[in-house]
Write an enzyme that holds these catalytic residues in place. Structure first.
Site, PDB file in Angstrom:
ATOM      1  N   PHE A  48       0.900  -1.050  -0.176  1.00 44.35           N
ATOM      2  CA  PHE A  48      -0.179   0.216   0.027  1.00 44.35           C
ATOM      3  C   PHE A  48       0.951   1.144  -0.008  1.00 44.35           C
ATOM      4  O   PHE A  48       0.545   1.422   0.918  1.00 44.35           O
ATOM      5  CB  PHE A  48      -1.018  -0.075   1.133  1.00 44.35           C
ATOM      6  CG  PHE A  48      -1.759  -1.309   1.082  1.00 44.35           C
ATOM      7  CD1 PHE A  48      -3.296  -0.413   0.914  1.00 44.35           C
ATOM      8  CD2 PHE A  48      -1.492  -2.971   1.998  1.00 44.35           C
ATOM      9  CE1 PHE A  48      -4.311  -1.940   0.479  1.00 44.35           C
ATOM     10  CE2 PHE A  48      -3.184  -3.763   1.683  1.00 44.35           C
ATOM     11  CZ  PHE A  48      -3.642  -3.338   0.709  1.00 44.35           C
ATOM     12  N   HIS A  49       1.670   1.603  -0.752  1.00 42.29           N
ATOM     13  CA  HIS A  49       2.734   2.411  -0.757  1.00 42.29           C
ATOM     14  C   HIS A  49       3.165   2.410  -2.241  1.00 42.29           C
ATOM     15  O   HIS A  49       3.522   1.936  -3.197  1.00 42.29           O
ATOM     16  CB  HIS A  49       3.623   2.588   0.065  1.00 42.29           C
ATOM     17  CG  HIS A  49       4.383   1.166  -0.036  1.00 42.29           C
ATOM     18  ND1 HIS A  49       4.541   0.500   0.328  1.00 42.29           N
ATOM     19  CD2 HIS A  49       5.770   1.271  -0.470  1.00 42.29           C
ATOM     20  CE1 HIS A  49       5.318  -0.483   1.009  1.00 42.29           C
ATOM     21  NE2 HIS A  49       5.932  -0.384  -0.052  1.00 42.29           N
ATOM     22  N   ALA A  50       3.765   2.991  -2.879  1.00 46.95           N
ATOM     23  CA  ALA A  50       4.827   3.361  -3.737  1.00 46.95           C
ATOM     24  C   ALA A  50       6.043   4.293  -3.357  1.00 46.95           C
ATOM     25  O   ALA A  50       6.220   4.204  -2.499  1.00 46.95           O
ATOM     26  CB  ALA A  50       3.862   4.325  -4.960  1.00 46.95           C
TER      27      ALA A  50
END
Ligand code: T46
Length: 131
Positions: A48-50
């Site tokens: 749940f990130h970049a």
């Protein structure tokens, strides 16, 4: 979408199998960090990130898990379930990891040192930066 599955060359002999990973040779970046995940829980999602600049190669050296990859325009789902296949993830790709098998072990090679300020952990902010 800046990701791809990469089949690694496997050295096979009577003793077993060996895969060698070398930065800027069969891995498309210089490797500065290695980390791994184990004792993952099947119903617990991760990611749940970049990353703004980081490139990574992820290999399920044992077990399996699903990666959802999102460039802000579309979403793909990819299964990692072979120790001779790596998932290359380029810059600015949102990732979610789910459906871990019991005992799944993920090995990750990264192009840079750990830097929390380089993460985008808010999806709305991610969309703002990529679109
Ligand atoms: C990614 C996916 C595939 C560190 O202290 N050093 C490190 O090198 C890393 C990777 C993490 N951490 C800390 C940060 C958190 O307090 O370890 C904790 C768990 O990290 P995180 O919640 O970011 O874990 P995941 O599984 O959601 O994401 C990880 C990587 O962080 C990320 O870069 O692409 O695996």
């Amino acid at each position: 979408m800046d990701y791809r599955l990469m089949r690694m060359e496997v050295k096979v002999d009577a003793r077993g199998k060996l895969v060698s990973l070398e930065g800027l040779k069969n891995i498309p970046f210089a490797i500065k960090r290695f980390y791994y995940m184990y004792d993952t829980i099947p119903d617990k999602e991760r990611g749940f990130h970049a990353h703004r600049e980081l490139e990574q190669l992820v290999i399920a050296i044992d077990g399996a898990c699903e990666f959802v990859l999102d460039d802000g325009r579309s979403r793909d789902s990819v299964w990692l379930n072979r120790p001779d296949v790596g998932l290359y993830i380029g810059k600015k790709m949102w990732r979610e990891m789910r459906n871990f098998s019991y005992g799944c072990k993920l090995m990750v090679l990264a192009s840079d040192y750990y830097d929390e300020s380089e993460y985008i952990r808010d999806y709305a902010m991610f969309l703002k930066e990529v679109l």
